[in-house]
Design a protein around this motif. Sequence first.
Motif, mmCIF file in Angstrom:
data_model
loop_
_atom_site.group_PDB
_atom_site.id
_atom_site.type_symbol
_atom_site.label_atom_id
_atom_site.label_comp_id
_atom_site.label_asym_id
_atom_site.label_seq_id
_atom_site.Cartn_x
_atom_site.Cartn_y
_atom_site.Cartn_z
ATOM 1 N N GLU A 185 23.168 28.988 88.085
ATOM 2 C CA GLU A 185 23.646 30.338 88.414
ATOM 3 C C GLU A 185 25.161 30.403 88.559
ATOM 4 O O GLU A 185 25.737 31.487 88.507
ATOM 5 C CB GLU A 185 22.963 30.859 89.666
ATOM 6 N N ASP A 186 25.814 29.270 88.730
ATOM 7 C CA ASP A 186 27.268 29.233 88.865
ATOM 8 C C ASP A 186 27.956 28.651 87.636
ATOM 9 O O ASP A 186 29.144 28.322 87.688
ATOM 10 C CB ASP A 186 27.660 28.411 90.099
ATOM 11 N N ILE A 187 27.206 28.512 86.538
ATOM 12 C CA ILE A 187 27.729 27.908 85.309
ATOM 13 C C ILE A 187 27.541 28.865 84.145
ATOM 14 O O ILE A 187 26.544 29.579 84.073
ATOM 15 C CB ILE A 187 27.010 26.567 85.028
ATOM 16 N N GLY A 226 30.959 25.665 81.697
ATOM 17 C CA GLY A 226 32.111 25.899 82.566
ATOM 18 C C GLY A 226 31.665 26.642 83.810
ATOM 19 O O GLY A 226 30.515 27.093 83.928
ATOM 20 N N VAL A 227 32.578 26.800 84.723
ATOM 21 C CA VAL A 227 32.264 27.489 85.973
ATOM 22 C C VAL A 227 32.277 28.999 85.736
ATOM 23 O O VAL A 227 33.139 29.529 85.049
ATOM 24 C CB VAL A 227 33.237 27.070 87.098
ATOM 25 N N GLY A 287 34.095 33.253 94.636
ATOM 26 C CA GLY A 287 33.280 33.224 95.833
ATOM 27 C C GLY A 287 32.423 34.466 95.981
ATOM 28 O O GLY A 287 31.856 34.723 97.019
ATOM 29 N N ASP A 288 32.325 35.259 94.912
ATOM 30 C CA ASP A 288 31.525 36.477 94.922
ATOM 31 C C ASP A 288 30.087 36.093 94.660
ATOM 32 O O ASP A 288 29.753 35.614 93.590
ATOM 33 C CB ASP A 288 32.027 37.435 93.830
ATOM 34 N N ASP A 289 29.225 36.285 95.639
ATOM 35 C CA ASP A 289 27.821 35.935 95.480
ATOM 36 C C ASP A 289 27.028 37.202 95.188
ATOM 37 O O ASP A 289 26.505 37.849 96.079
ATOM 38 C CB ASP A 289 27.301 35.243 96.737
#
Length: 116
Positions: free
Chosen positions: A68-70, A85-86, A93-95
């Motif tokens: 979920e962060d890639i 990549g990220v 930091g936005d969830d």
Amino acid sequence: MPEPKSTFDATYPCEFYEPAELFEPDLMYTVPEIARLLQGLEPDAQVDADTEAVLIDWAIPWVMTHAEDIVIAEPLEEDGPGYYGVAEHAIDGDDTDDDAEESAEGDAAAADEPDA
């Protein structure tokens, strides 16, 4: 075969990086490069084939766990590797998942309220 902890001289915490900690925000990496980064090596570090296989065995579950962060990009060549990549939200930091959950909870609460 499992071994008693007492067999080992020491044990260490099993800590892994978050994608935003591991990746440069403007770069994309192959799985072998990610595997090296997870071990504190440079992405282009030379490792023997057997070591690389073990490193990749660790990297693939890490990529799946942090999906979920890639972000992923198509291979640059038809038979080339994919690149990872990220994700932008992981850097900022936005969830967005938490925001969506809060919105859904608010909608459900509103639906439970009687009409005035």
